[in-house]
Design a protein around this motif. Sequence first.
Motif, short mmCIF file in Angstrom:
data_model
loop_
_atom_site.label_atom_id
_atom_site.label_comp_id
_atom_site.label_asym_id
_atom_site.label_seq_id
_atom_site.Cartn_x
_atom_site.Cartn_y
_atom_site.Cartn_z
N GLN A 89 29.73 45.78 9.46
CA GLN A 89 30.59 44.63 9.33
C GLN A 89 31.60 44.60 10.47
N LYS A 90 32.17 43.47 10.71
CA LYS A 90 33.16 43.35 11.78
C LYS A 90 34.51 43.78 11.23
N PRO A 91 35.01 44.94 11.66
CA PRO A 91 36.27 45.43 11.10
C PRO A 91 37.44 44.54 11.50
N ALA A 92 38.34 44.32 10.55
CA ALA A 92 39.49 43.45 10.80
C ALA A 92 40.65 43.93 9.95
N GLY A 93 41.85 43.49 10.33
CA GLY A 93 43.04 43.83 9.56
C GLY A 93 43.96 44.76 10.32
N ARG A 94 45.07 45.09 9.69
CA ARG A 94 46.10 45.90 10.33
C ARG A 94 45.78 47.39 10.24
#
Length: 302
Positions: A89-94
Motif C-alpha cells: 500500500q502507499k504509506p501516508a500520514g504523520r
Amino acid sequence: MKTTLDELQAFTAVVDTGSITAAAEQLVQTASGVSRALSRLESKLDVTLLRRTTRRLELTEEGEAFLAQARRILAQVEEAEEHMALRRQKPAGRLRVNAASPFMLHVVVPLVAGFRERYPEIELELHTSDQIIDLIEHRTDVALRLGTLRDSSLHARPLGRNRMRVLASPAYLAAHGEPTSVEVLQEHCLLGFTHPETLNHWPLRHAQGDSLQITPTIKASSGETLRQLALAGVGIVYMSDFMTQADRTAGHLVELLAEATREVHQPINAVYYRNTALASRITCFLDYVSQSLKDEDWLQVG
C-alpha cells in the motif's frame, strides 16, 4: 521442513470446529482432503494428534503440545503476510522521528529529500533531544539512539555501529603542539560533555589502565557544539565518526593518539512501540535509512 502450512491449517481447523466436515467447510475444501492432510501430518510427526471416536475428536497429550506450536507458526505467517500487504500500500500520514541533534543534522537531514521523493505522502516531523526521551510522553513514533540500549518494552532495530576517535584541528596543534602520550593529555584543553559522564571516559591505554577519565576544560551538552569548538581550534575532543568523517577527510580535524586508542563502537538503534497503524510508515523510513547508509564509510554493520 517436512510439515506444510496446509497441514497445520487443517489440524487447527479440525480442533477449532470439532469435526473434519466442519473444518472442510471453513477451509473451503473437501472432507477427504482435510482428512488426508491430517493423516499426513500425523505420519510425518510419527504421533497421534487426535483420537477419533464415532461421536467426536479428542486431542491427545502430544496433540495439545503441538497445537500451541502450530498456532504460533500460523500466527507468525499471518503477521508476515499482513506486513507485506501494508508495504504494497502507499504509506501516508504523520511520522514523528526523534534523534540527538548531531545525528539528526549529520545523518537524517541529508536523507530527507530522497525520502520525501519516494514517499511524498508521509509527513515527517523531526525532533531533536540530547537526552533519552519517553516516546509516549513526547508523542514520538520512532527514535534513533546511540549507545547501549536500556532494558525496555520498546522494539529495537539495529542500524549499525559507529566508531569514536580523539581529534583536534591543525590550528590547535600548531598553537599548542601535538600530545605525544596519554600522560600529557591533561596538559591540553580538553572538550567534554556535561552528560552523560561516560562520554568523558576516553578509551586510551596508559600506565594505569586502558581508560582515561578526563577533566574537561570546556563542557557542552551537545556533540555538535563540541565539534564546532574543535574545528575552531579551541581544544581536543573525543567524537563520533558520523559527525567528523567529512572533517577528517578534508583535513579539518586530525586523529590523535591512534596507537593508544582502543576501538570503541557505539551501537545505533531505532526504537519504537509496535503499532499496526504506524508499521508501514516506520518500516519504510527505517528501510530507507538503512539502505541509504549502507555505503557510508563511518557505518559498520553486522
